[in-house]
Write an enzyme that holds these catalytic residues in place. Structure first.
Site, PDB file in Angstrom:
ATOM      1  CG  HIS A 111      -0.403  -0.024   2.539  1.00 27.25           C
ATOM      2  ND1 HIS A 111      -0.052   1.116   3.215  1.00 27.25           N
ATOM      3  CD2 HIS A 111      -0.119  -1.049   3.376  1.00 27.25           C
ATOM      4  CE1 HIS A 111       0.414   0.792   4.427  1.00 27.25           C
ATOM      5  NE2 HIS A 111       0.390  -0.512   4.544  1.00 27.25           N
ATOM      6  CG  ASP A 160      -2.617   3.971   2.924  1.00 26.72           C
ATOM      7  OD1 ASP A 160      -2.200   2.952   2.339  1.00 26.72           O
ATOM      8  OD2 ASP A 160      -3.394   3.917   3.894  1.00 26.72           O
ATOM      9  CG  ASP A 197       2.841   0.243   7.633  1.00 24.07           C
ATOM     10  OD1 ASP A 197       2.418  -0.290   6.598  1.00 24.07           O
ATOM     11  OD2 ASP A 197       2.101   0.531   8.597  1.00 24.07           O
ATOM     12  CD  GLU A 251      -3.027  -1.662   5.631  1.00 30.25           C
ATOM     13  OE1 GLU A 251      -3.346  -2.638   6.315  1.00 30.25           O
ATOM     14  OE2 GLU A 251      -2.429  -0.672   6.118  1.00 30.25           O
ATOM     15  CD  GLU A 252      -1.249   2.142   7.698  1.00 27.91           C
ATOM     16  OE1 GLU A 252      -1.873   1.705   8.677  1.00 27.91           O
ATOM     17  OE2 GLU A 252      -0.103   1.763   7.398  1.00 27.91           O
ATOM     18  CG  ASP A 255       1.231  -3.966   5.456  1.00 29.51           C
ATOM     19  OD1 ASP A 255       2.191  -3.260   5.827  1.00 29.51           O
ATOM     20  OD2 ASP A 255       0.048  -3.605   5.528  1.00 29.51           O
ATOM     21  CG  HIS A 311       1.506   2.523  12.524  1.00 27.73           C
ATOM     22  ND1 HIS A 311       0.150   2.455  12.699  1.00 27.73           N
ATOM     23  CD2 HIS A 311       1.755   2.050  11.277  1.00 27.73           C
ATOM     24  CE1 HIS A 311      -0.415   1.925  11.597  1.00 27.73           C
ATOM     25  NE2 HIS A 311       0.558   1.679  10.730  1.00 27.73           N
TER      26      HIS A 311
HETATM   27 ZN   LIG Z   1       0.889  -1.372   6.420  1.00 26.92          ZN
END
Ligand SMILES: [Zn+2]
Length: 410
Positions: free
Chosen positions: A96, A98, A129, A163-164, A191, A385
């Site tokens: 992904h 985003d 990520d 995705e997030e 992921d 994150h």
């Molecule tokens: Zn991710």
């Protein structure tokens, strides 16, 4: 075939500078969802398209999801296909574009959207990520183009949005509106993973976040006879939550931990002063439940206890879901995607991979609910994150070799 793999393996080792270049480019464009006050993934997807075009990739197919909240009115989903000798099936790798917001900037040692390099380690929002997986998949395909080697099966690279924040405009949209995948296709989602590169995720627990609101009657703390202490009543329920471990006690060694988990977590503030008995109380429970149990079983048990406490403590207790997702059916341990990954990981990293289940909530569930046996795998440091998110270049190179091994059918 073995010869081809050796050539490809060597070639991927030469891409270090290109890997850094692509990571730097992607990191410099914050692709935040409108929910996070961003304008979506369009700029980042366009930069990726340009980069890939320059390096010999074919034009992508676009499966863009309409979304009026972003300036371009769409959330970009790109698909790159490369034909193999045998076109009957496709090896897909989905990542992904985003990212999540950087959070508290004072906890970063630099600008989150400017790539920082220290030896083999690169820092920045999104580098792990999910740019780790995205860039690995790009540099797994690149040697096939540069060396003009045809893969065994078709390759499909999928770069999705959103995705997030739930995948409604990303893979969720594609799975609803288009028919890209065949039942025999191999689908890998890089992921999630671990620093050893051994964990292949094939299953997840159900997840339930519950809000518990207790209502009593506020009064002066010196006159409890005039009120009803909501906090004391709620505490009785909170104290019972751990009893769930003994009731729903099935163990499945696929998961770490092997049991379901039930934890009272967040507690909202009630009265600001010590000499008032609180009339309201709010706390939350986080449950991760093995697929063996239905979430409704958890609900009924909690409700039964809440009913008892309502009677004995003279309060009202309301339990409502904040988040709730029943586990998708697991991917089989004997699915071809697991076997292909295990063999490739053994070849590249010289370790024996194993299948694992996790605590719940990956995008793989969307595939699994549609009957596609997806595996989630990558070799990462697990910094997603976090402030100062980082990943290691040798793991990007290694993961690209793992994917290339599978593309080649080596
Ligand atoms: Zn991710």
């Amino acid at each position: 075939m073995a010869d081809d793999f050796y050539r490809i393996y060597e070639q991927i080792g030469k891409y270090r500078d290109n890997i850094i270049e692509l990571q730097r480019l992607l990191t410099s464009i914050p692709a935040l969802a409108p929910e996070n006050a961003g304008d979506g993934e369009m700029k980042k997807a366009n930069a990726l398209k340009e980069f890939l075009k320059k390096t010999g990739f074919p034009n992508p197919k676009e499966f863009n999801a309409p979304d009026k909240r972003v300036p371009d009115g769409i959330r970009p989903n790109l698909v790159y296909n490369i034909n193999g000798h045998d076109t009957s099936k496709t090896i897909w790798i989905m990542s992904h574009t985003d990212v999540v917001p950087p959070g508290d900037l004072s906890r970063w040692n630099g600008d989150p959207f400017t790539l920082r390099i220290e030896g083999d380690r690169i820092y920045g929002r999104g580098v792990e990520d999910n740019q780790h997986g995205l860039v690995s998949s790009v540099f797994a395909v690149r040697p096939f183009l540069d060396l003009k080697i045809k893969p065994l099966y078709n390759i499909g690279l999928l770069f999705v949005a959103d995705e997030e924040v739930g995948s409604h405009y990303g893979i969720g949209y594609i799975l609803e509106k288009h028919n890209l995948f065949k039942k025999d296709d191999i689908i890998i989602v890089p992921d999630s993973g671990d620093p050893s590169g051994k964990d292949i995720e094939i299953a997840e627990k159900s997840i339930a976040w519950l809000k518990v609101e207790t209502t009593g009657k506020q009064c002066h703390a010196s006159r409890p006879d005039q009120g009803v202490n909501a906090f004391a009543a709620a505490a009785k329920l909170a104290a019972k939550v751990h009893a769930m471990y003994n009731i729903f006690d099935y163990q499945d060694e696929l998961f770490n931990p092997p049991s379901s988990t039930f934890e009272p977590t967040k507690k909202e503030a009630n009265v600001p002063n010590i000499n008032t008995i609180p009339g309201d109380d709010v706390f939350y429970i986080d449950c991760r439940v093995l697929p063996k149990y239905k979430l409704s079983e958890i609900d009924s048990m909690l409700r039964k206890w809440a009913d008892e406490i309502e009677k004995t403590e003279n309060v009202k207790i309301r339990i409502s879901p904040v988040q709730r997702a029943e586990a998708a059916p697991p991917t089989s341990e004997t699915a071809p995607v697991v076997d292909l990954l295990k063999r490739a990981i053994r070849q590249v990293y010289k370790v024996e991979a194993k299948v694992v289940g996790i605590g719940g909530g990956t995008v793989a569930a969307l595939f699994r609910r549609k009957g596609y046996p997806v595996a989630v795998w990558s070799r990462i440091q697990e910094t997603a994150h976090q402030p100062n998110e980082y990943t290691d270049i040798p793991f990007i190179i290694g993961d690209a070799r793992v994917f290339a091994h599978i593309f080649l059918g080596a």
